[in-house]
Design a protein around this motif. Structure first.
Motif, PDB file in Angstrom:
ATOM      1  N   UNK A  21       0.742  -1.006   0.029  1.00 39.13           N
ATOM      2  CA  UNK A  21      -0.054  -0.067  -0.145  1.00 39.13           C
ATOM      3  C   UNK A  21       1.050   1.278   0.006  1.00 39.13           C
ATOM      4  N   UNK A  22       2.158   1.305   0.345  1.00 39.62           N
ATOM      5  CA  UNK A  22       2.873   2.455   0.213  1.00 39.62           C
ATOM      6  C   UNK A  22       2.793   3.068  -1.332  1.00 39.62           C
ATOM      7  N   UNK A  23       2.916   4.299  -1.358  1.00 43.02           N
ATOM      8  CA  UNK A  23       2.840   4.806  -2.786  1.00 43.02           C
ATOM      9  C   UNK A  23       3.999   5.216  -3.338  1.00 43.02           C
ATOM     10  N   UNK A  24       4.227   4.935  -4.749  1.00 42.46           N
ATOM     11  CA  UNK A  24       5.485   5.202  -5.546  1.00 42.46           C
ATOM     12  C   UNK A  24       4.916   5.986  -6.674  1.00 42.46           C
ATOM     13  N   UNK A  25       5.419   7.235  -6.755  1.00 39.38           N
ATOM     14  CA  UNK A  25       4.997   7.964  -7.814  1.00 39.38           C
ATOM     15  C   UNK A  25       6.037   7.669  -9.007  1.00 39.38           C
ATOM     16  N   UNK A  26       5.265   7.880 -10.116  1.00 34.23           N
ATOM     17  CA  UNK A  26       5.877   7.563 -11.530  1.00 34.23           C
ATOM     18  C   UNK A  26       5.603   8.815 -12.378  1.00 34.23           C
ATOM     19  N   UNK A  27       6.882   9.508 -12.650  1.00 34.60           N
ATOM     20  CA  UNK A  27       6.640  11.084 -13.222  1.00 34.60           C
ATOM     21  C   UNK A  27       7.675  11.112 -14.151  1.00 34.60           C
ATOM     22  N   UNK A  28       7.581  10.335 -15.159  1.00 29.54           N
ATOM     23  CA  UNK A  28       8.428  10.148 -16.636  1.00 29.54           C
ATOM     24  C   UNK A  28       7.394   9.710 -17.803  1.00 29.54           C
ATOM     25  N   UNK A  29       7.917  10.292 -18.715  1.00 31.33           N
ATOM     26  CA  UNK A  29       7.535  10.202 -20.432  1.00 31.33           C
ATOM     27  C   UNK A  29       7.169   8.641 -20.443  1.00 31.33           C
ATOM     28  N   UNK A  30       6.395   8.278 -21.379  1.00 38.55           N
ATOM     29  CA  UNK A  30       6.258   6.797 -21.778  1.00 38.55           C
ATOM     30  C   UNK A  30       7.654   6.237 -22.410  1.00 38.55           C
ATOM     31  N   UNK A  31       8.134   5.108 -21.812  1.00 40.00           N
ATOM     32  CA  UNK A  31       9.366   4.363 -22.150  1.00 40.00           C
ATOM     33  C   UNK A  31       9.362   2.969 -21.318  1.00 40.00           C
ATOM     34  N   UNK A  32      10.313   2.241 -21.961  1.00 38.65           N
ATOM     35  CA  UNK A  32      10.468   1.152 -21.122  1.00 38.65           C
ATOM     36  C   UNK A  32      10.664   1.215 -19.466  1.00 38.65           C
TER      37      UNK A  32
END
Length: 193
Positions: free
Chosen positions: A51-62
């Motif tokens: 349940x811990x939050x992980x933010x993903x702040x990147x352009x579409x990529x592998x």
């Protein structure tokens, strides 16, 4: 079946089949599953709990694909943030969701530093892109090259999987929570359509 299990199942059944094409980069199901498992192992090793939050702040990529599947496999709650989001809104979202980690491109360094400086949350920063090795935080490519065992996290369809933030056009963005069941239903509907 949970969303991340689609990848592990495909990797088991057709490990050498190409799953992702991004420019000149081709990744097989086996490659993606191994990278996502390693990323999940890194997160759990850093103390991520269910349940811990992980933010993903990147352009579409592998790296985006690996991060999404890795977060879900580790039992984390995925918070995808539009890469066009400005520093003040980024800081608000990081604080509001209490992000434990932030996956971001080095080209967003100024926005990330400004955002983190404006909030009380200090997420572990995982940098992607050219020149990531010199950044404060952790290098995504370093995580990918270190083989870590995939964690064995017990998840059910009623566990929290993601938070999606509204545009905030009428004020501050609001976080909408999604369970694994919600993500599964969406995937099944899209596949059926």
């Amino acid at each position: 079946m949970l969303l991340h299990e689609y990848l592990t199942r495909s990797a088991r059944l057709t490990p050498d089949k190409v799953a992702l094409v991004c420019g000149q980069v081709r990744s097989t199901y086996g490659d993606l599953a191994a990278a996502a498992g390693s990323f999940a192992g890194f997160l759990v090793g850093q103390g991520l709990r269910k349940g811990d939050r992980v933010a993903v702040y990147i352009d579409s990529s592998p790296e985006t694909v690996i991060a999404i599947f890795g977060v879900l496999q580790a039992g984390g709650c995925l918070v995808v943030i539009n890469p066009a989001t400005q520093a003040d809104r980024l800081g608000y979202i990081l604080e509001n969701c209490n992000a434990m980690s932030l996956v971001c491109g080095v080209e967003k360094r100024a926005q990330v530093q400004q955002a983190v400086a404006s909030c009380s949350v200090r997420p572990i920063t995982i940098w992607t892109g050219a020149g990531e090795e010199g950044e404060e935080g952790v290098s995504f490519s370093h995580i990918r090259t270190e083989a870590r065992p995939s964690p064995d996290v017990r998840l059910v369809d009623n566990d929290l999987a993601a938070i999606i933030y509204t545009s905030g056009s009428t004020g501050k963005p609001k976080g909408v929570t999604l369970l694994h069941r919600n993500l599964n239903t969406a995937v099944e509907c899209i596949a059926e359509y």
